[in-house]
Write a protein that holds these residues in place. Structure first.
Motif, mmCIF file in Angstrom:
data_model
loop_
_atom_site.group_PDB
_atom_site.id
_atom_site.type_symbol
_atom_site.label_atom_id
_atom_site.label_comp_id
_atom_site.label_asym_id
_atom_site.label_seq_id
_atom_site.Cartn_x
_atom_site.Cartn_y
_atom_site.Cartn_z
ATOM 1 N N ILE A 159 3.081 -2.585 3.733
ATOM 2 C CA ILE A 159 3.991 -1.621 3.109
ATOM 3 C C ILE A 159 4.359 -2.120 1.718
ATOM 4 O O ILE A 159 5.046 -3.127 1.571
ATOM 5 N N LYS A 160 3.929 -1.425 0.713
ATOM 6 C CA LYS A 160 4.167 -1.854 -0.664
ATOM 7 C C LYS A 160 5.562 -1.470 -1.138
ATOM 8 O O LYS A 160 6.248 -2.253 -1.799
ATOM 9 N N PHE A 161 6.002 -0.258 -0.793
ATOM 10 C CA PHE A 161 7.273 0.255 -1.323
ATOM 11 C C PHE A 161 8.355 0.166 -0.246
ATOM 12 O O PHE A 161 8.672 1.152 0.431
ATOM 13 N N TYR A 162 8.903 -1.032 -0.095
ATOM 14 C CA TYR A 162 9.872 -1.360 0.954
ATOM 15 C C TYR A 162 11.016 -2.147 0.341
ATOM 16 O O TYR A 162 10.793 -3.106 -0.411
ATOM 17 N N ILE A 163 12.251 -1.735 0.633
ATOM 18 C CA ILE A 163 13.453 -2.419 0.135
ATOM 19 C C ILE A 163 14.398 -2.621 1.315
ATOM 20 O O ILE A 163 14.662 -1.686 2.072
ATOM 21 N N ARG A 164 14.908 -3.845 1.450
ATOM 22 C CA ARG A 164 15.905 -4.095 2.504
ATOM 23 C C ARG A 164 17.162 -4.716 1.914
ATOM 24 O O ARG A 164 17.083 -5.622 1.088
ATOM 25 N N TYR A 165 18.313 -4.208 2.367
ATOM 26 C CA TYR A 165 19.613 -4.787 2.052
ATOM 27 C C TYR A 165 20.362 -4.931 3.373
ATOM 28 O O TYR A 165 20.846 -3.940 3.926
ATOM 29 N N ALA A 166 20.422 -6.165 3.894
ATOM 30 C CA ALA A 166 21.068 -6.449 5.186
ATOM 31 C C ALA A 166 20.418 -5.605 6.286
ATOM 32 O O ALA A 166 19.221 -5.735 6.552
ATOM 33 N N ASP A 167 21.199 -4.700 6.903
ATOM 34 C CA ASP A 167 20.660 -3.895 8.006
ATOM 35 C C ASP A 167 20.172 -2.519 7.563
ATOM 36 O O ASP A 167 19.803 -1.693 8.396
ATOM 37 N N ASP A 168 20.164 -2.262 6.265
ATOM 38 C CA ASP A 168 19.665 -0.996 5.718
ATOM 39 C C ASP A 168 18.346 -1.238 5.001
ATOM 40 O O ASP A 168 18.247 -2.162 4.192
ATOM 41 N N PHE A 169 17.354 -0.399 5.283
ATOM 42 C CA PHE A 169 16.101 -0.524 4.521
ATOM 43 C C PHE A 169 15.448 0.837 4.347
ATOM 44 O O PHE A 169 15.685 1.768 5.120
ATOM 45 N N VAL A 170 14.654 0.943 3.283
ATOM 46 C CA VAL A 170 13.983 2.196 2.938
ATOM 47 C C VAL A 170 12.504 1.933 2.684
ATOM 48 O O VAL A 170 12.122 0.853 2.224
ATOM 49 N N ILE A 171 11.683 2.947 2.992
ATOM 50 C CA ILE A 171 10.242 2.884 2.760
ATOM 51 C C ILE A 171 9.825 4.196 2.110
ATOM 52 O O ILE A 171 10.230 5.278 2.557
ATOM 53 N N PHE A 172 9.018 4.115 1.052
ATOM 54 C CA PHE A 172 8.602 5.285 0.280
ATOM 55 C C PHE A 172 7.130 5.600 0.565
ATOM 56 O O PHE A 172 6.295 4.700 0.683
ATOM 57 N N SER A 173 6.814 6.898 0.634
ATOM 58 C CA SER A 173 5.419 7.314 0.822
ATOM 59 C C SER A 173 5.274 8.784 0.445
ATOM 60 O O SER A 173 6.226 9.557 0.525
ATOM 61 N N GLN A 174 4.046 9.160 0.064
ATOM 62 C CA GLN A 174 3.755 10.575 -0.162
ATOM 63 C C GLN A 174 3.425 11.286 1.140
ATOM 64 O O GLN A 174 3.351 12.510 1.182
#
Length: 357
Positions: A243-258
């Motif tokens: 997963i290239k577009f992945y951001i995590r902050y503590a227990d919250d995380f997001v992943i981006f995709s088309q």
């Protein structure tokens, strides 16, 4: 008397070597000298950091009444391996939702600083770039800027549809498994005396009605422990799932995709890995897939392709706090926060006018 100074973070970690605290960059395991970590010199150094902004608090003032005796007694406990972590003072806060905070004694909080300062430089190098919680040079503002950057990249500068999978871990701190955390630490640390203190801290707290489960909100070490705990998941996302577009902050995380279907399939893979390896679960009520165009709530902001606005609950809490306990320092803090979004009109509302000064 120890001065009430706040060492700069870079200077703090730059001085670890000077105090005999070393870690091998190429070695898979941490190699500490226990005697240097527990030295009176290092305890005093960490006390200066701990004392910053706390000198007027009652428990700190009481510790200062017999400061030299307390420091030397703690040193002897550590040297003789008789140190025991004491209990916690529990209280609740609303920030923005109700949270149970557990406050350790001054002596124990000093130990937390000692351990944190010794371990952080080593473990921080093991964390992925896009882990933003409780790390120097990271934080919420860097995370939401990275969010915008990923949004531009995945949407091809807003010419393609961009889907975002937003995930939240259910009762994160309350469900950290002590045995799993301990094993992660044992994989990296070989000094048995350091491990003994770490176990004292970890097993000093249990979530209500559970055994060997949970970390207290309020411990400095808890911030580092949860990043160590989630590091295996971060590398699973980046190395195994690619997963290239992945951001995590503590227990919250997001992943981006088309591709929305790709994100849908990802949810089950994430759930399986977390349950099998970390004994954690996603919160189904806070896990969703949305288009970036419709706005994605992440870290207190609703993020759109070209701008971000403050979350309604965050905005309400800000006005409430300014009304209850207004100070120039609080105002400056909120204005600094608002400068990271499209909040010009909101900034004008909270700035004092000549009529209400």
């Amino acid at each position: 008397m120890i001065q009430n100074a706040c060492p700069k973070q870079i200077g703090l970690f730059g001085s670890l070597k000077n105090r005999g605290i070393r870690y091998r960059r190429r070695n898979k395991r941490l190699n500490h000298r226990y005697k240097n970590i527990i030295s009176v010199e290092n305890l005093l150094f960490c006390w200066e950091e701990f004392l910053c902004g706390k000198k007027k608090r009652k428990d700190v003032a009481e510790f200062l009444l017999h400061f030299s005796d307390n420091i030397f007694f703690l040193h002897e406990e550590l040297k003789n391996k008789t140190y025991k972590h004491s209990g916690y003072q529990a209280f609740k806060i609303n920030d923005p939702k109700p949270r149970d905070i557990h406050k350790a004694s001054v002596k124990d909080r000093l130990i937390h600083h000692v351990i944190y300062n010794a371990l952080y430089p080593y473990f921080d190098k093991k964390f992925i770039f896009d882990s933003y919680s409780c790390r120097f040079g990271k934080g919420t503002h860097k995370a939401i800027n990275r969010f915008r950057e990923f949004g531009y990249k995945v949407s091809k500068n807003n010419t393609k549809q961009c889907w975002v999978l937003k995930c939240d871990i259910k009762k994160f701190f309350a469900n950290i498994d002590h045995v799993i955390l301990k094993n992660f630490l044992f994989e990296n640390i070989k000094n048995v005396n350091i491990l003994r203190i770490l176990c004292e801290i970890i097993y000093s707290f249990n979530t209500k009605n559970k055994i060997s489960i949970g970390l207290p909100l309020g411990n400095l070490t808890s911030q580092l422990f949860v990043n160590i705990y989630m590091n295996k998941f971060d590398h699973f996302m980046k190395r195994e799932l690619k997963i290239k577009f992945y951001i995590r902050y503590a227990d919250d995380f997001v992943i981006f995709s088309q591709n929305r279907n790709f994100l849908l399939e990802l949810v089950s893979k994430i759930n399986i890995f977390m349950l099998e390896n970390l004994k954690l679960n996603l919160n189904p009520n806070k896990t969703f897939i949305k288009t970036l165009y419709s706005g994605v709530d992440f870290l207190g902001w609703v993020n759109f392709p070209t701008h971000r606005i403050l979350r309604t609950t965050t905005k309400s809490r800000m006005f409430r706090n300014l009304e209850k306990r207004f100070s120039q320092e609080t105002l400056s803090s909120y204005l600094g926060m608002l400068s990271h979004g499209n909040t010009y009109k909101l900034s004008l509302k909270i700035k004092p006018t000549p009529t209400n000064l």
